[in-house]
Design a protein around this motif. Structure first.
Motif, PDB file in Angstrom:
ATOM      1  N   PHE A   1      -6.835  -3.475 -46.628  1.00 17.64           N
ATOM      2  CA  PHE A   1      -8.049  -3.639 -45.824  1.00 17.64           C
ATOM      3  C   PHE A   1      -8.742  -4.958 -46.167  1.00 17.64           C
ATOM      4  CE2 PHE A   1     -12.749  -3.170 -45.994  1.00 17.64           C
ATOM      5  CZ  PHE A   1     -12.977  -3.301 -44.634  1.00 17.64           C
TER       6      PHE A   1
ATOM      7  N   ASN B   1       8.488   1.069 -37.132  1.00 15.39           N
ATOM      8  CA  ASN B   1       7.964   0.865 -38.484  1.00 15.39           C
ATOM      9  C   ASN B   1       6.761   1.772 -38.691  1.00 15.39           C
ATOM     10  OD1 ASN B   1       9.831  -1.113 -39.041  1.00 15.39           O
ATOM     11  ND2 ASN B   1       8.489  -2.782 -38.364  1.00 15.39           N
TER      12      ASN B   1
ATOM     13  N   THR C   1       2.907   1.986 -40.990  1.00 17.25           N
ATOM     14  CA  THR C   1       1.955   1.281 -41.854  1.00 17.25           C
ATOM     15  C   THR C   1       0.995   2.283 -42.495  1.00 17.25           C
ATOM     16  OG1 THR C   1       0.460   0.996 -39.969  1.00 17.25           O
ATOM     17  CG2 THR C   1       1.931  -0.841 -40.460  1.00 17.25           C
TER      18      THR C   1
ATOM     19  N   GLY D   1       1.812  -0.368 -36.414  1.00 21.54           N
ATOM     20  CA  GLY D   1       0.353  -0.379 -36.428  1.00 21.54           C
ATOM     21  C   GLY D   1      -0.290   0.884 -35.878  1.00 21.54           C
ATOM     22  N   GLY D   2      -1.572   0.999 -36.162  1.00 19.34           N
ATOM     23  CA  GLY D   2      -2.364   2.113 -35.633  1.00 19.34           C
ATOM     24  C   GLY D   2      -2.315   3.372 -36.473  1.00 19.34           C
TER      25      GLY D   2
ATOM     26  N   LYS E   1       9.869  -6.064 -29.997  1.00 21.14           N
ATOM     27  CA  LYS E   1       9.192  -5.018 -30.786  1.00 21.14           C
ATOM     28  C   LYS E   1       7.767  -5.009 -30.262  1.00 21.14           C
ATOM     29  CE  LYS E   1       7.779  -5.852 -35.054  1.00 21.14           C
ATOM     30  NZ  LYS E   1       7.878  -6.246 -36.460  1.00 21.14           N
TER      31      LYS E   1
ATOM     32  N   ILE F   1       5.001  -0.510 -44.274  1.00 24.85           N
ATOM     33  CA  ILE F   1       4.222  -1.724 -44.505  1.00 24.85           C
ATOM     34  C   ILE F   1       2.805  -1.351 -44.942  1.00 24.85           C
ATOM     35  CG2 ILE F   1       3.495  -3.929 -43.480  1.00 24.85           C
ATOM     36  CD1 ILE F   1       5.442  -3.082 -41.071  1.00 24.85           C
TER      37      ILE F   1
ATOM     38  N   LYS G   1       7.862  -3.495 -46.756  1.00 21.93           N
ATOM     39  CA  LYS G   1       7.536  -4.860 -46.349  1.00 21.93           C
ATOM     40  C   LYS G   1       6.147  -5.288 -46.819  1.00 21.93           C
ATOM     41  CE  LYS G   1       8.191  -6.123 -41.872  1.00 21.93           C
ATOM     42  NZ  LYS G   1       7.843  -6.360 -40.440  1.00 21.93           N
TER      43      LYS G   1
ATOM     44  N   HIS H   1       7.084 -10.002 -31.267  1.00 22.36           N
ATOM     45  CA  HIS H   1       6.250  -8.847 -31.636  1.00 22.36           C
ATOM     46  C   HIS H   1       5.031  -8.878 -30.705  1.00 22.36           C
ATOM     47  CE1 HIS H   1       3.995  -6.689 -35.192  1.00 22.36           C
ATOM     48  NE2 HIS H   1       3.644  -6.205 -34.024  1.00 22.36           N
TER      49      HIS H   1
ATOM     50  N   LEU I   1      -0.859  -2.078 -45.545  1.00 25.40           N
ATOM     51  CA  LEU I   1      -1.768  -3.137 -45.090  1.00 25.40           C
ATOM     52  C   LEU I   1      -3.082  -3.008 -45.843  1.00 25.40           C
ATOM     53  CD1 LEU I   1      -1.140  -2.834 -41.223  1.00 25.40           C
ATOM     54  CD2 LEU I   1      -0.302  -4.651 -42.719  1.00 25.40           C
TER      55      LEU I   1
ATOM     56  N   ASN J   1     -16.457  -7.360 -39.914  1.00 22.56           N
ATOM     57  CA  ASN J   1     -16.295  -6.040 -39.287  1.00 22.56           C
ATOM     58  C   ASN J   1     -17.379  -5.084 -39.773  1.00 22.56           C
ATOM     59  OD1 ASN J   1     -15.297  -4.886 -41.773  1.00 22.56           O
ATOM     60  ND2 ASN J   1     -13.310  -5.816 -41.314  1.00 22.56           N
TER      61      ASN J   1
ATOM     62  N   CYS K   1     -12.091  -3.172 -37.652  1.00 24.28           N
ATOM     63  CA  CYS K   1     -11.442  -4.181 -36.821  1.00 24.28           C
ATOM     64  C   CYS K   1     -12.351  -5.399 -36.638  1.00 24.28           C
ATOM     65  CB  CYS K   1     -11.074  -3.589 -35.471  1.00 24.28           C
ATOM     66  SG  CYS K   1     -10.160  -4.739 -34.440  1.00 24.28           S
TER      67      CYS K   1
ATOM     68  N   TYR L   1      -5.245 -10.888 -38.759  1.00 20.71           N
ATOM     69  CA  TYR L   1      -5.683 -10.976 -40.142  1.00 20.71           C
ATOM     70  C   TYR L   1      -6.584 -12.153 -40.408  1.00 20.71           C
ATOM     71  CZ  TYR L   1      -2.928  -7.060 -40.900  1.00 20.71           C
ATOM     72  OH  TYR L   1      -2.457  -5.802 -40.820  1.00 20.71           O
TER      73      TYR L   1
ATOM     74  N   ALA M   1      -9.974 -11.245 -39.920  1.00 16.46           N
ATOM     75  CA  ALA M   1     -10.521 -10.286 -40.892  1.00 16.46           C
ATOM     76  C   ALA M   1     -10.684 -10.918 -42.272  1.00 16.46           C
ATOM     77  CB  ALA M   1      -9.621  -9.055 -40.973  1.00 16.46           C
TER      78      ALA M   1
HETATM   79  O1  V47 Z   1      -3.133  -1.020 -37.028  1.00 18.75           O
HETATM   80  C1  V47 Z   1      -6.719  -4.238 -38.374  1.00 18.75           C
HETATM   81  C2  V47 Z   1      -4.459  -3.463 -39.212  1.00 18.75           C
HETATM   82  C3  V47 Z   1      -2.713  -3.279 -37.808  1.00 18.75           C
HETATM   83  C4  V47 Z   1      -7.603  -4.872 -40.254  1.00 18.75           C
HETATM   84  O2  V47 Z   1       5.507  -3.182 -37.604  1.00 18.75           O
HETATM   85  C5  V47 Z   1      -6.292  -4.480 -40.491  1.00 18.75           C
HETATM   86  O3  V47 Z   1       6.436  -5.019 -38.329  1.00 18.75           O
HETATM   87  C6  V47 Z   1      -6.527  -4.967 -42.704  1.00 18.75           C
HETATM   88  O4  V47 Z   1       0.484  -2.949 -37.719  1.00 18.75           O
HETATM   89  N1  V47 Z   1      -7.815  -5.340 -42.558  1.00 18.75           N
HETATM   90  C7  V47 Z   1      -1.882  -3.991 -36.742  1.00 18.75           C
HETATM   91  N2  V47 Z   1      -5.744  -4.539 -41.716  1.00 18.75           N
HETATM   92  C8  V47 Z   1      -0.815  -4.889 -37.354  1.00 18.75           C
HETATM   93  C9  V47 Z   1       0.454  -4.136 -37.723  1.00 18.75           C
HETATM   94  C10 V47 Z   1       1.680  -4.872 -38.111  1.00 18.75           C
HETATM   95  C11 V47 Z   1       1.601  -6.155 -38.634  1.00 18.75           C
HETATM   96  C12 V47 Z   1       2.790  -6.795 -38.972  1.00 18.75           C
HETATM   97  C13 V47 Z   1       4.012  -6.218 -38.799  1.00 18.75           C
HETATM   98  C14 V47 Z   1       4.072  -4.948 -38.261  1.00 18.75           C
HETATM   99  C15 V47 Z   1       5.419  -4.327 -38.043  1.00 18.75           C
HETATM  100  C16 V47 Z   1       2.908  -4.254 -37.934  1.00 18.75           C
HETATM  101  O5  V47 Z   1      -3.560  -4.214 -38.452  1.00 18.75           O
HETATM  102  C17 V47 Z   1      -3.681  -2.240 -37.345  1.00 18.75           C
HETATM  103  C18 V47 Z   1      -4.567  -2.096 -38.556  1.00 18.75           C
HETATM  104  O6  V47 Z   1      -4.020  -1.173 -39.452  1.00 18.75           O
HETATM  105  N3  V47 Z   1      -5.789  -4.079 -39.313  1.00 18.75           N
HETATM  106  N4  V47 Z   1      -7.854  -4.726 -38.932  1.00 18.75           N
HETATM  107  C19 V47 Z   1      -8.392  -5.312 -41.357  1.00 18.75           C
HETATM  108  N5  V47 Z   1      -9.679  -5.646 -41.223  1.00 18.75           N
END
Ligand code: V47
Ligand code: SF4
Length: 376
Positions: A258, A219, A221, A181-182, A145, A254, A294, A114, A256, A263, A78, A327, A330
């Motif tokens: 890294f 959703n 991830t 997320g999470g 949301k 979704i 997505k 959101h 995501l 970090n 993070c 993002y 990050a």
């Molecule tokens: O859980 C944190 C991620 C997530 C980094 O549901 C990172 O529509 C990459 O979940 N590099 C939160 N990822 C954001 C999220 C989200 C975003 C957009 C739409 C929706 C949806 C959900 O961001 C965290 C974590 O997995 N995250 N740091 C990083 N360095």
């Protein structure tokens, strides 16, 4: 003479399954990650995507509220959070500041807010229930949301409520669905290494199950491309596919990528675009019970989001309006993510797909029709 490279028998049989609309196994999914070319998984994913949605590519008009980046947890990946002891380096929005963000959109046709942020020790269930009620009083039509399973788990435990009680309470206060997320990586050993202190995998899945049992959607991830291996990705998607078989409550998956700036995992290299497209494509192939995949454009960048539309993706999130920092902090390409509806429509059309504005639950708000061939 052109020679067509032979594909192995095991890959051919996965291809046959996809053509016949059959589910692939975990072992077959692993084989795709390990042995298949990008072209192979891309064409299978595209076949599924077009069977499910044709050329339709969804987006919505949304904005984010990030109440705080102060967080009791310390996930190594993070770049965004600050511990409570260092809260002077972060932000903590007051109730009025958050409502002012909502008021900024008065008269504008946004359909979703959101809400997501750090886990602040002083912002509790009551505070957020109050926020939800006040947002609904201002904009009853706005879909809220809000809150990852990490934030919800912490709030419910502090309020001494079960997941069911907590979700019912927030639903009654105005919460409509929860984001994905999470989830990070469900494998316990990897989770221990990258985010040891927050809700565990079982707890994340239990919150989403309770959400679905309330009749609400969510959703999911995956945070990929760090210290996990392919079997961890398959295990993660297996747990999601199993829950979806039981509840049917997930809307969208979704992936995501890294990002490694600022970090504690900055020594871990980021994945290539090829690896990113493979992740989308294999997710599309394996998660047969998820309607949507997505690509979150602020994280991936606009051009790669366009590219992903050929690799199983049918949704690119929304306008966002520069309201998220997760993002950009990050190191993502988009440092102030914001796209107008017209820009999103053009972006989708340039990829020769059909833009469809949706609401959070994928009801069509406006269809923009097929591709205008003069656009490039
Ligand atoms: O859980 C944190 C991620 C997530 C980094 O549901 C990172 O529509 C990459 O979940 N590099 C939160 N990822 C954001 C999220 C989200 C975003 C957009 C739409 C929706 C949806 C959900 O961001 C965290 C974590 O997995 N995250 N740091 C990083 N360095
Ligand atoms: Fe806190 Fe979420 Fe960052 Fe983890 S990823 S430290 S839970 S804000």
């Amino acid at each position: 003479m052109i020679t067509i490279p032979a594909i192995s028998e095991d890959l051919r049989s996965i291809g046959d399954k996809v053509h016949n609309g059959e589910r692939i196994t975990d072992e077959e999914c692993l084989l795709l990650f390990e042995k298949a070319s990008l072209g192979f998984v891309g064409s299978l994913a595209n076949e599924i995507r077009e069977k499910k949605h044709g050329d339709k590519t969804y987006f919505n008009r949304n904005f984010h509220i990030e109440p705080t980046n102060v967080c009791v947890f310390s996930c190594n990946f993070c770049s965004y959070s600050r511990l409570y002891a260092h809260r002077d380096e972060g932000w903590e929005l007051s109730m009025d500041q958050m409502l002012d963000i909502v008021k900024k959109y008065d008269g504008q046709p946004v359909t979703e807010v959101h809400i997501v942020g750090g886990v602040h020790p002083k912002m509790n269930l009551e505070f957020f229930a109050d926020l939800l009620r006040r947002i609904k009083a201002l904009r009853p039509d706005l879909h809220i949301k809000g809150f990852t399973a990490v934030e919800l788990d912490y709030m419910f435990r502090k309020a001494k409520m079960t997941n069911e009680e907590g979700m019912r309470y927030l639903h009654e206060a105005g919460l409509d669905s929860i984001p994905g997320g999470g989830a990070e990586i469900f494998d316990e050993a990897i989770r221990e290494k990258i985010c040891a202190d927050k809700v565990n995998s079982e707890g994340w899945l239990a919150i989403h199950e309770a959400t679905h049992r309330q009749g609400m959607h969510s959703n999911a991830t995956i945070l990929y491309g760090h210290i996990e291996n392919y079997s961890h990705r398959v295990d993660h998607m297996r747990r999601l596919r199993e829950l979806q078989d039981q509840t049917g409550g997930f809307n969208t998956f979704i992936p995501l990528k890294f990002r490694n700036k600022e970090n504690d995992m900055s020594d871990v290299a980021e994945t290539s675009v090829i690896e990113d497209m493979k992740m989308y494509a294999i997710a599309r192939i394996y998660l047969d019970n998820f309607a949507h995949i997505k690509a979150y454009w602020p994280m991936l960048g606009r051009q790669n989001a366009q590219l992903s539309l050929a690799f199983g993706v049918d949704d690119i999130d929304g306008t966002i309006d520069d309201t998220t920092k997760i993002y950009s902090m990050a190191g993502a390409e988009e440092q102030a993510p914001s796209m107008s509806t017209a820009e999103l429509v053009t972006l989708i059309r340039q990829a020769k797909r059909e833009p469809v504005e949706r609401d959070t639950l994928y009801n069509v708000v406006k269809s923009y029709g097929g591709v205008n061939l003069s656009e490039n």
